[in-house]
Design an enzyme around this catalytic site. Structure first.
Site, mmCIF file in Angstrom:
data_model
loop_
_atom_site.group_PDB
_atom_site.id
_atom_site.type_symbol
_atom_site.label_atom_id
_atom_site.label_comp_id
_atom_site.label_asym_id
_atom_site.label_seq_id
_atom_site.Cartn_x
_atom_site.Cartn_y
_atom_site.Cartn_z
ATOM 1 N N ILE A 175 -2.045 -36.113 -58.207
ATOM 2 C CA ILE A 175 -1.005 -35.132 -57.899
ATOM 3 C C ILE A 175 -1.472 -33.843 -58.582
ATOM 4 C CG2 ILE A 175 1.397 -34.466 -58.273
ATOM 5 C CD1 ILE A 175 2.115 -37.434 -58.051
ATOM 6 N N PRO A 176 -1.888 -32.851 -57.770
ATOM 7 C CA PRO A 176 -2.756 -31.769 -58.283
ATOM 8 C C PRO A 176 -2.043 -30.685 -59.068
ATOM 9 C CG PRO A 176 -2.331 -31.452 -55.952
ATOM 10 C CD PRO A 176 -1.623 -32.721 -56.334
ATOM 11 N N CYS A 177 -1.566 -31.007 -60.264
ATOM 12 C CA CYS A 177 -0.939 -29.983 -61.108
ATOM 13 C C CYS A 177 -1.973 -28.970 -61.604
ATOM 14 C CB CYS A 177 -0.194 -30.634 -62.272
ATOM 15 S SG CYS A 177 -1.218 -31.690 -63.281
ATOM 16 N N HIS A 178 -3.267 -29.332 -61.486
ATOM 17 C CA HIS A 178 -4.292 -28.366 -61.915
ATOM 18 C C HIS A 178 -4.360 -27.162 -60.965
ATOM 19 C CE1 HIS A 178 -6.303 -31.185 -59.113
ATOM 20 N NE2 HIS A 178 -7.029 -30.144 -58.750
#
EC number: 2.1.1.63
Lengths: 207, 158
Positions: A175-178
């Site tokens: 889950i791409p919080c970056h």
């Protein structure tokens, strides 16, 4: 009776000569993980994999991948939280995580732009869960600001809460919080450290 | 509650030593596997602060009884000595087992639970029944006999 004690020590040393070696224990451990899986008593399986952002800890329940953690969070600490919040029936069982490990490797090789995995979101709830669900919509190579995510959740004032939700994302990378940046263009914080966030952004920008 | 993985890492070697001493190298691995599977199943209900090693040994003892029973139902030619194994450690173990299996089960268990699992005699007495003093005597008798036998055995090997 000192002479008896001496013999006893000698005997115990003899037993230690038959000390179970690492290979036997490793074999027994895999067998236990497999037996526990088929008996339905393994609530959490985990593994540790190498990656360009350091070693990663991956954990899964029957429902799917439940946690991705960075080595800097501490393997023991991560497992203890899983034990407290989900179940202490945890074993290292790499076979159970073969698919997520393979997909992450493809991602780091630049060959995979989205993940196709069952996810178990039970470690996140309330507004954080809403944020995590919005994050899943940010495509590979794209970035959004914390304020942008707040607006997407229908709560434009919740910028700080979005930051916290990203920081507590139980499934970073997948889950791409970056892909969430500050409005001034700086990368902002990251659970795996700012250097890891930059590596991921550079990886995706290069594609 | 500690993750079960940590329990396996901490106690796996000692439980295997105990299983080997009580059942011999052949059956020990099955007993170990059954012990940890049963322990994993029951683990969430274990009271906080329980003596984990004693708990595991209790399960292992039950598994050992099951194995003794099934061995009695399906008698194998146990009198046949195994082929000499290649590795030094394994040879020591087989020599030791050769001596251990001539002891009465109770002496073997008292010895293993106290000296290999590190349980105090009070705990051993709970496992084996009888008094603490009787368990201490069983272990001492076993150790005495083992010392003689094992010494002969070692001399024969060397």
């Amino acid at each position: 009776m000192p002479s008896f004690d001496l013999s006893e020590a000698g005997l115990l040393a003899g037993m230690a000569a038959g000390e179970p070696d690492a290979a036997v224990l490793a074999r027994l451990h895999s067998r236990l993980a497999a037996d526990a899986g088929s008996a339905g008593v393994l609530d959490l399986a985990y593994t540790v994999m190498d990656s360009p952002v350091g070693r990663l800890i991956l954990a899964a329940t029957d429902a799917g991948l439940v946690r991705v953690a960075f080595e800097c969070e501490g393997v023991d600490e991560v497992l203890q939280v899983l034990s407290d919040r989900i179940s202490p029936r945890i074993l290292e069982a790499p076979e159970r995580l073969a698919v997520p490990v393979a997909q992450l490797q493809e991602y780091f090789d630049g060959a995979r732009h989205s993940f196709d995995l069952d996810l178990d979101l039970r470690l996140t709830s309330g507004y954080r869960r809403t944020v995590v669900q919005v994050l899943q919509g940010i495509g590979y190579g794209h970035t959004v600001t914390y304020a942008g995510i707040a607006a997407l959740t229908g709560n434009p004032g919740a910028v700080r809460a979005v930051g916290t939700a990203c920081g507590r994302n139980p499934l970073p990378l997948v889950i791409p919080c970056h892909r969430v940046l500050r409005s001034d263009g700086t990368t902002g914080g990251y659970r795996g450290g700012p250097a890891a966030k930059k590596i991921l952004l550079d990886l995706e920008a290069a594609a | 509650m500690k993750p079960f993985e940590q329990i396996v890492q901490e106690h796996g070697p000692a439980v295997l030593r105990v299983c080997r001493a009580v059942l011999g190298p052949q059956d020990a691995e099955d007993a170990w596997s059954e012990t940890f599977l049963a322990a994993l199943r029951a683990y969430p209900a274990l009271p906080e602060g329980a003596n984990i090693q004693a708990w595991l040994v209790t399960i292992a003892k039950r598994k050992a009884i099951d194995q003794h029973r099934s061995a009695a139902r399906n008698p194998l030619p146990v009198e046949q000595l195994p082929e000499p194994p290649p590795a030094g450690g394994a040879a020591e173990l087989d020599g030791l087992w050769h001596a251990l299996k001539t002891l009465p089960v109770r002496q073997r268990e008292a010895l293993a639970y106290h000296h290999l699992a590190g349980l105090p005699y009070a705990e051993v007495a709970l496992l084996l029944g009888g008094s603490e003093a009787a368990c201490r005597r069983s272990a001492a008798d076993g150790m005495k006999k083992l010392r003689t036998l094992y010494r002969e055995d070692r001399n024969a090997i060397l």
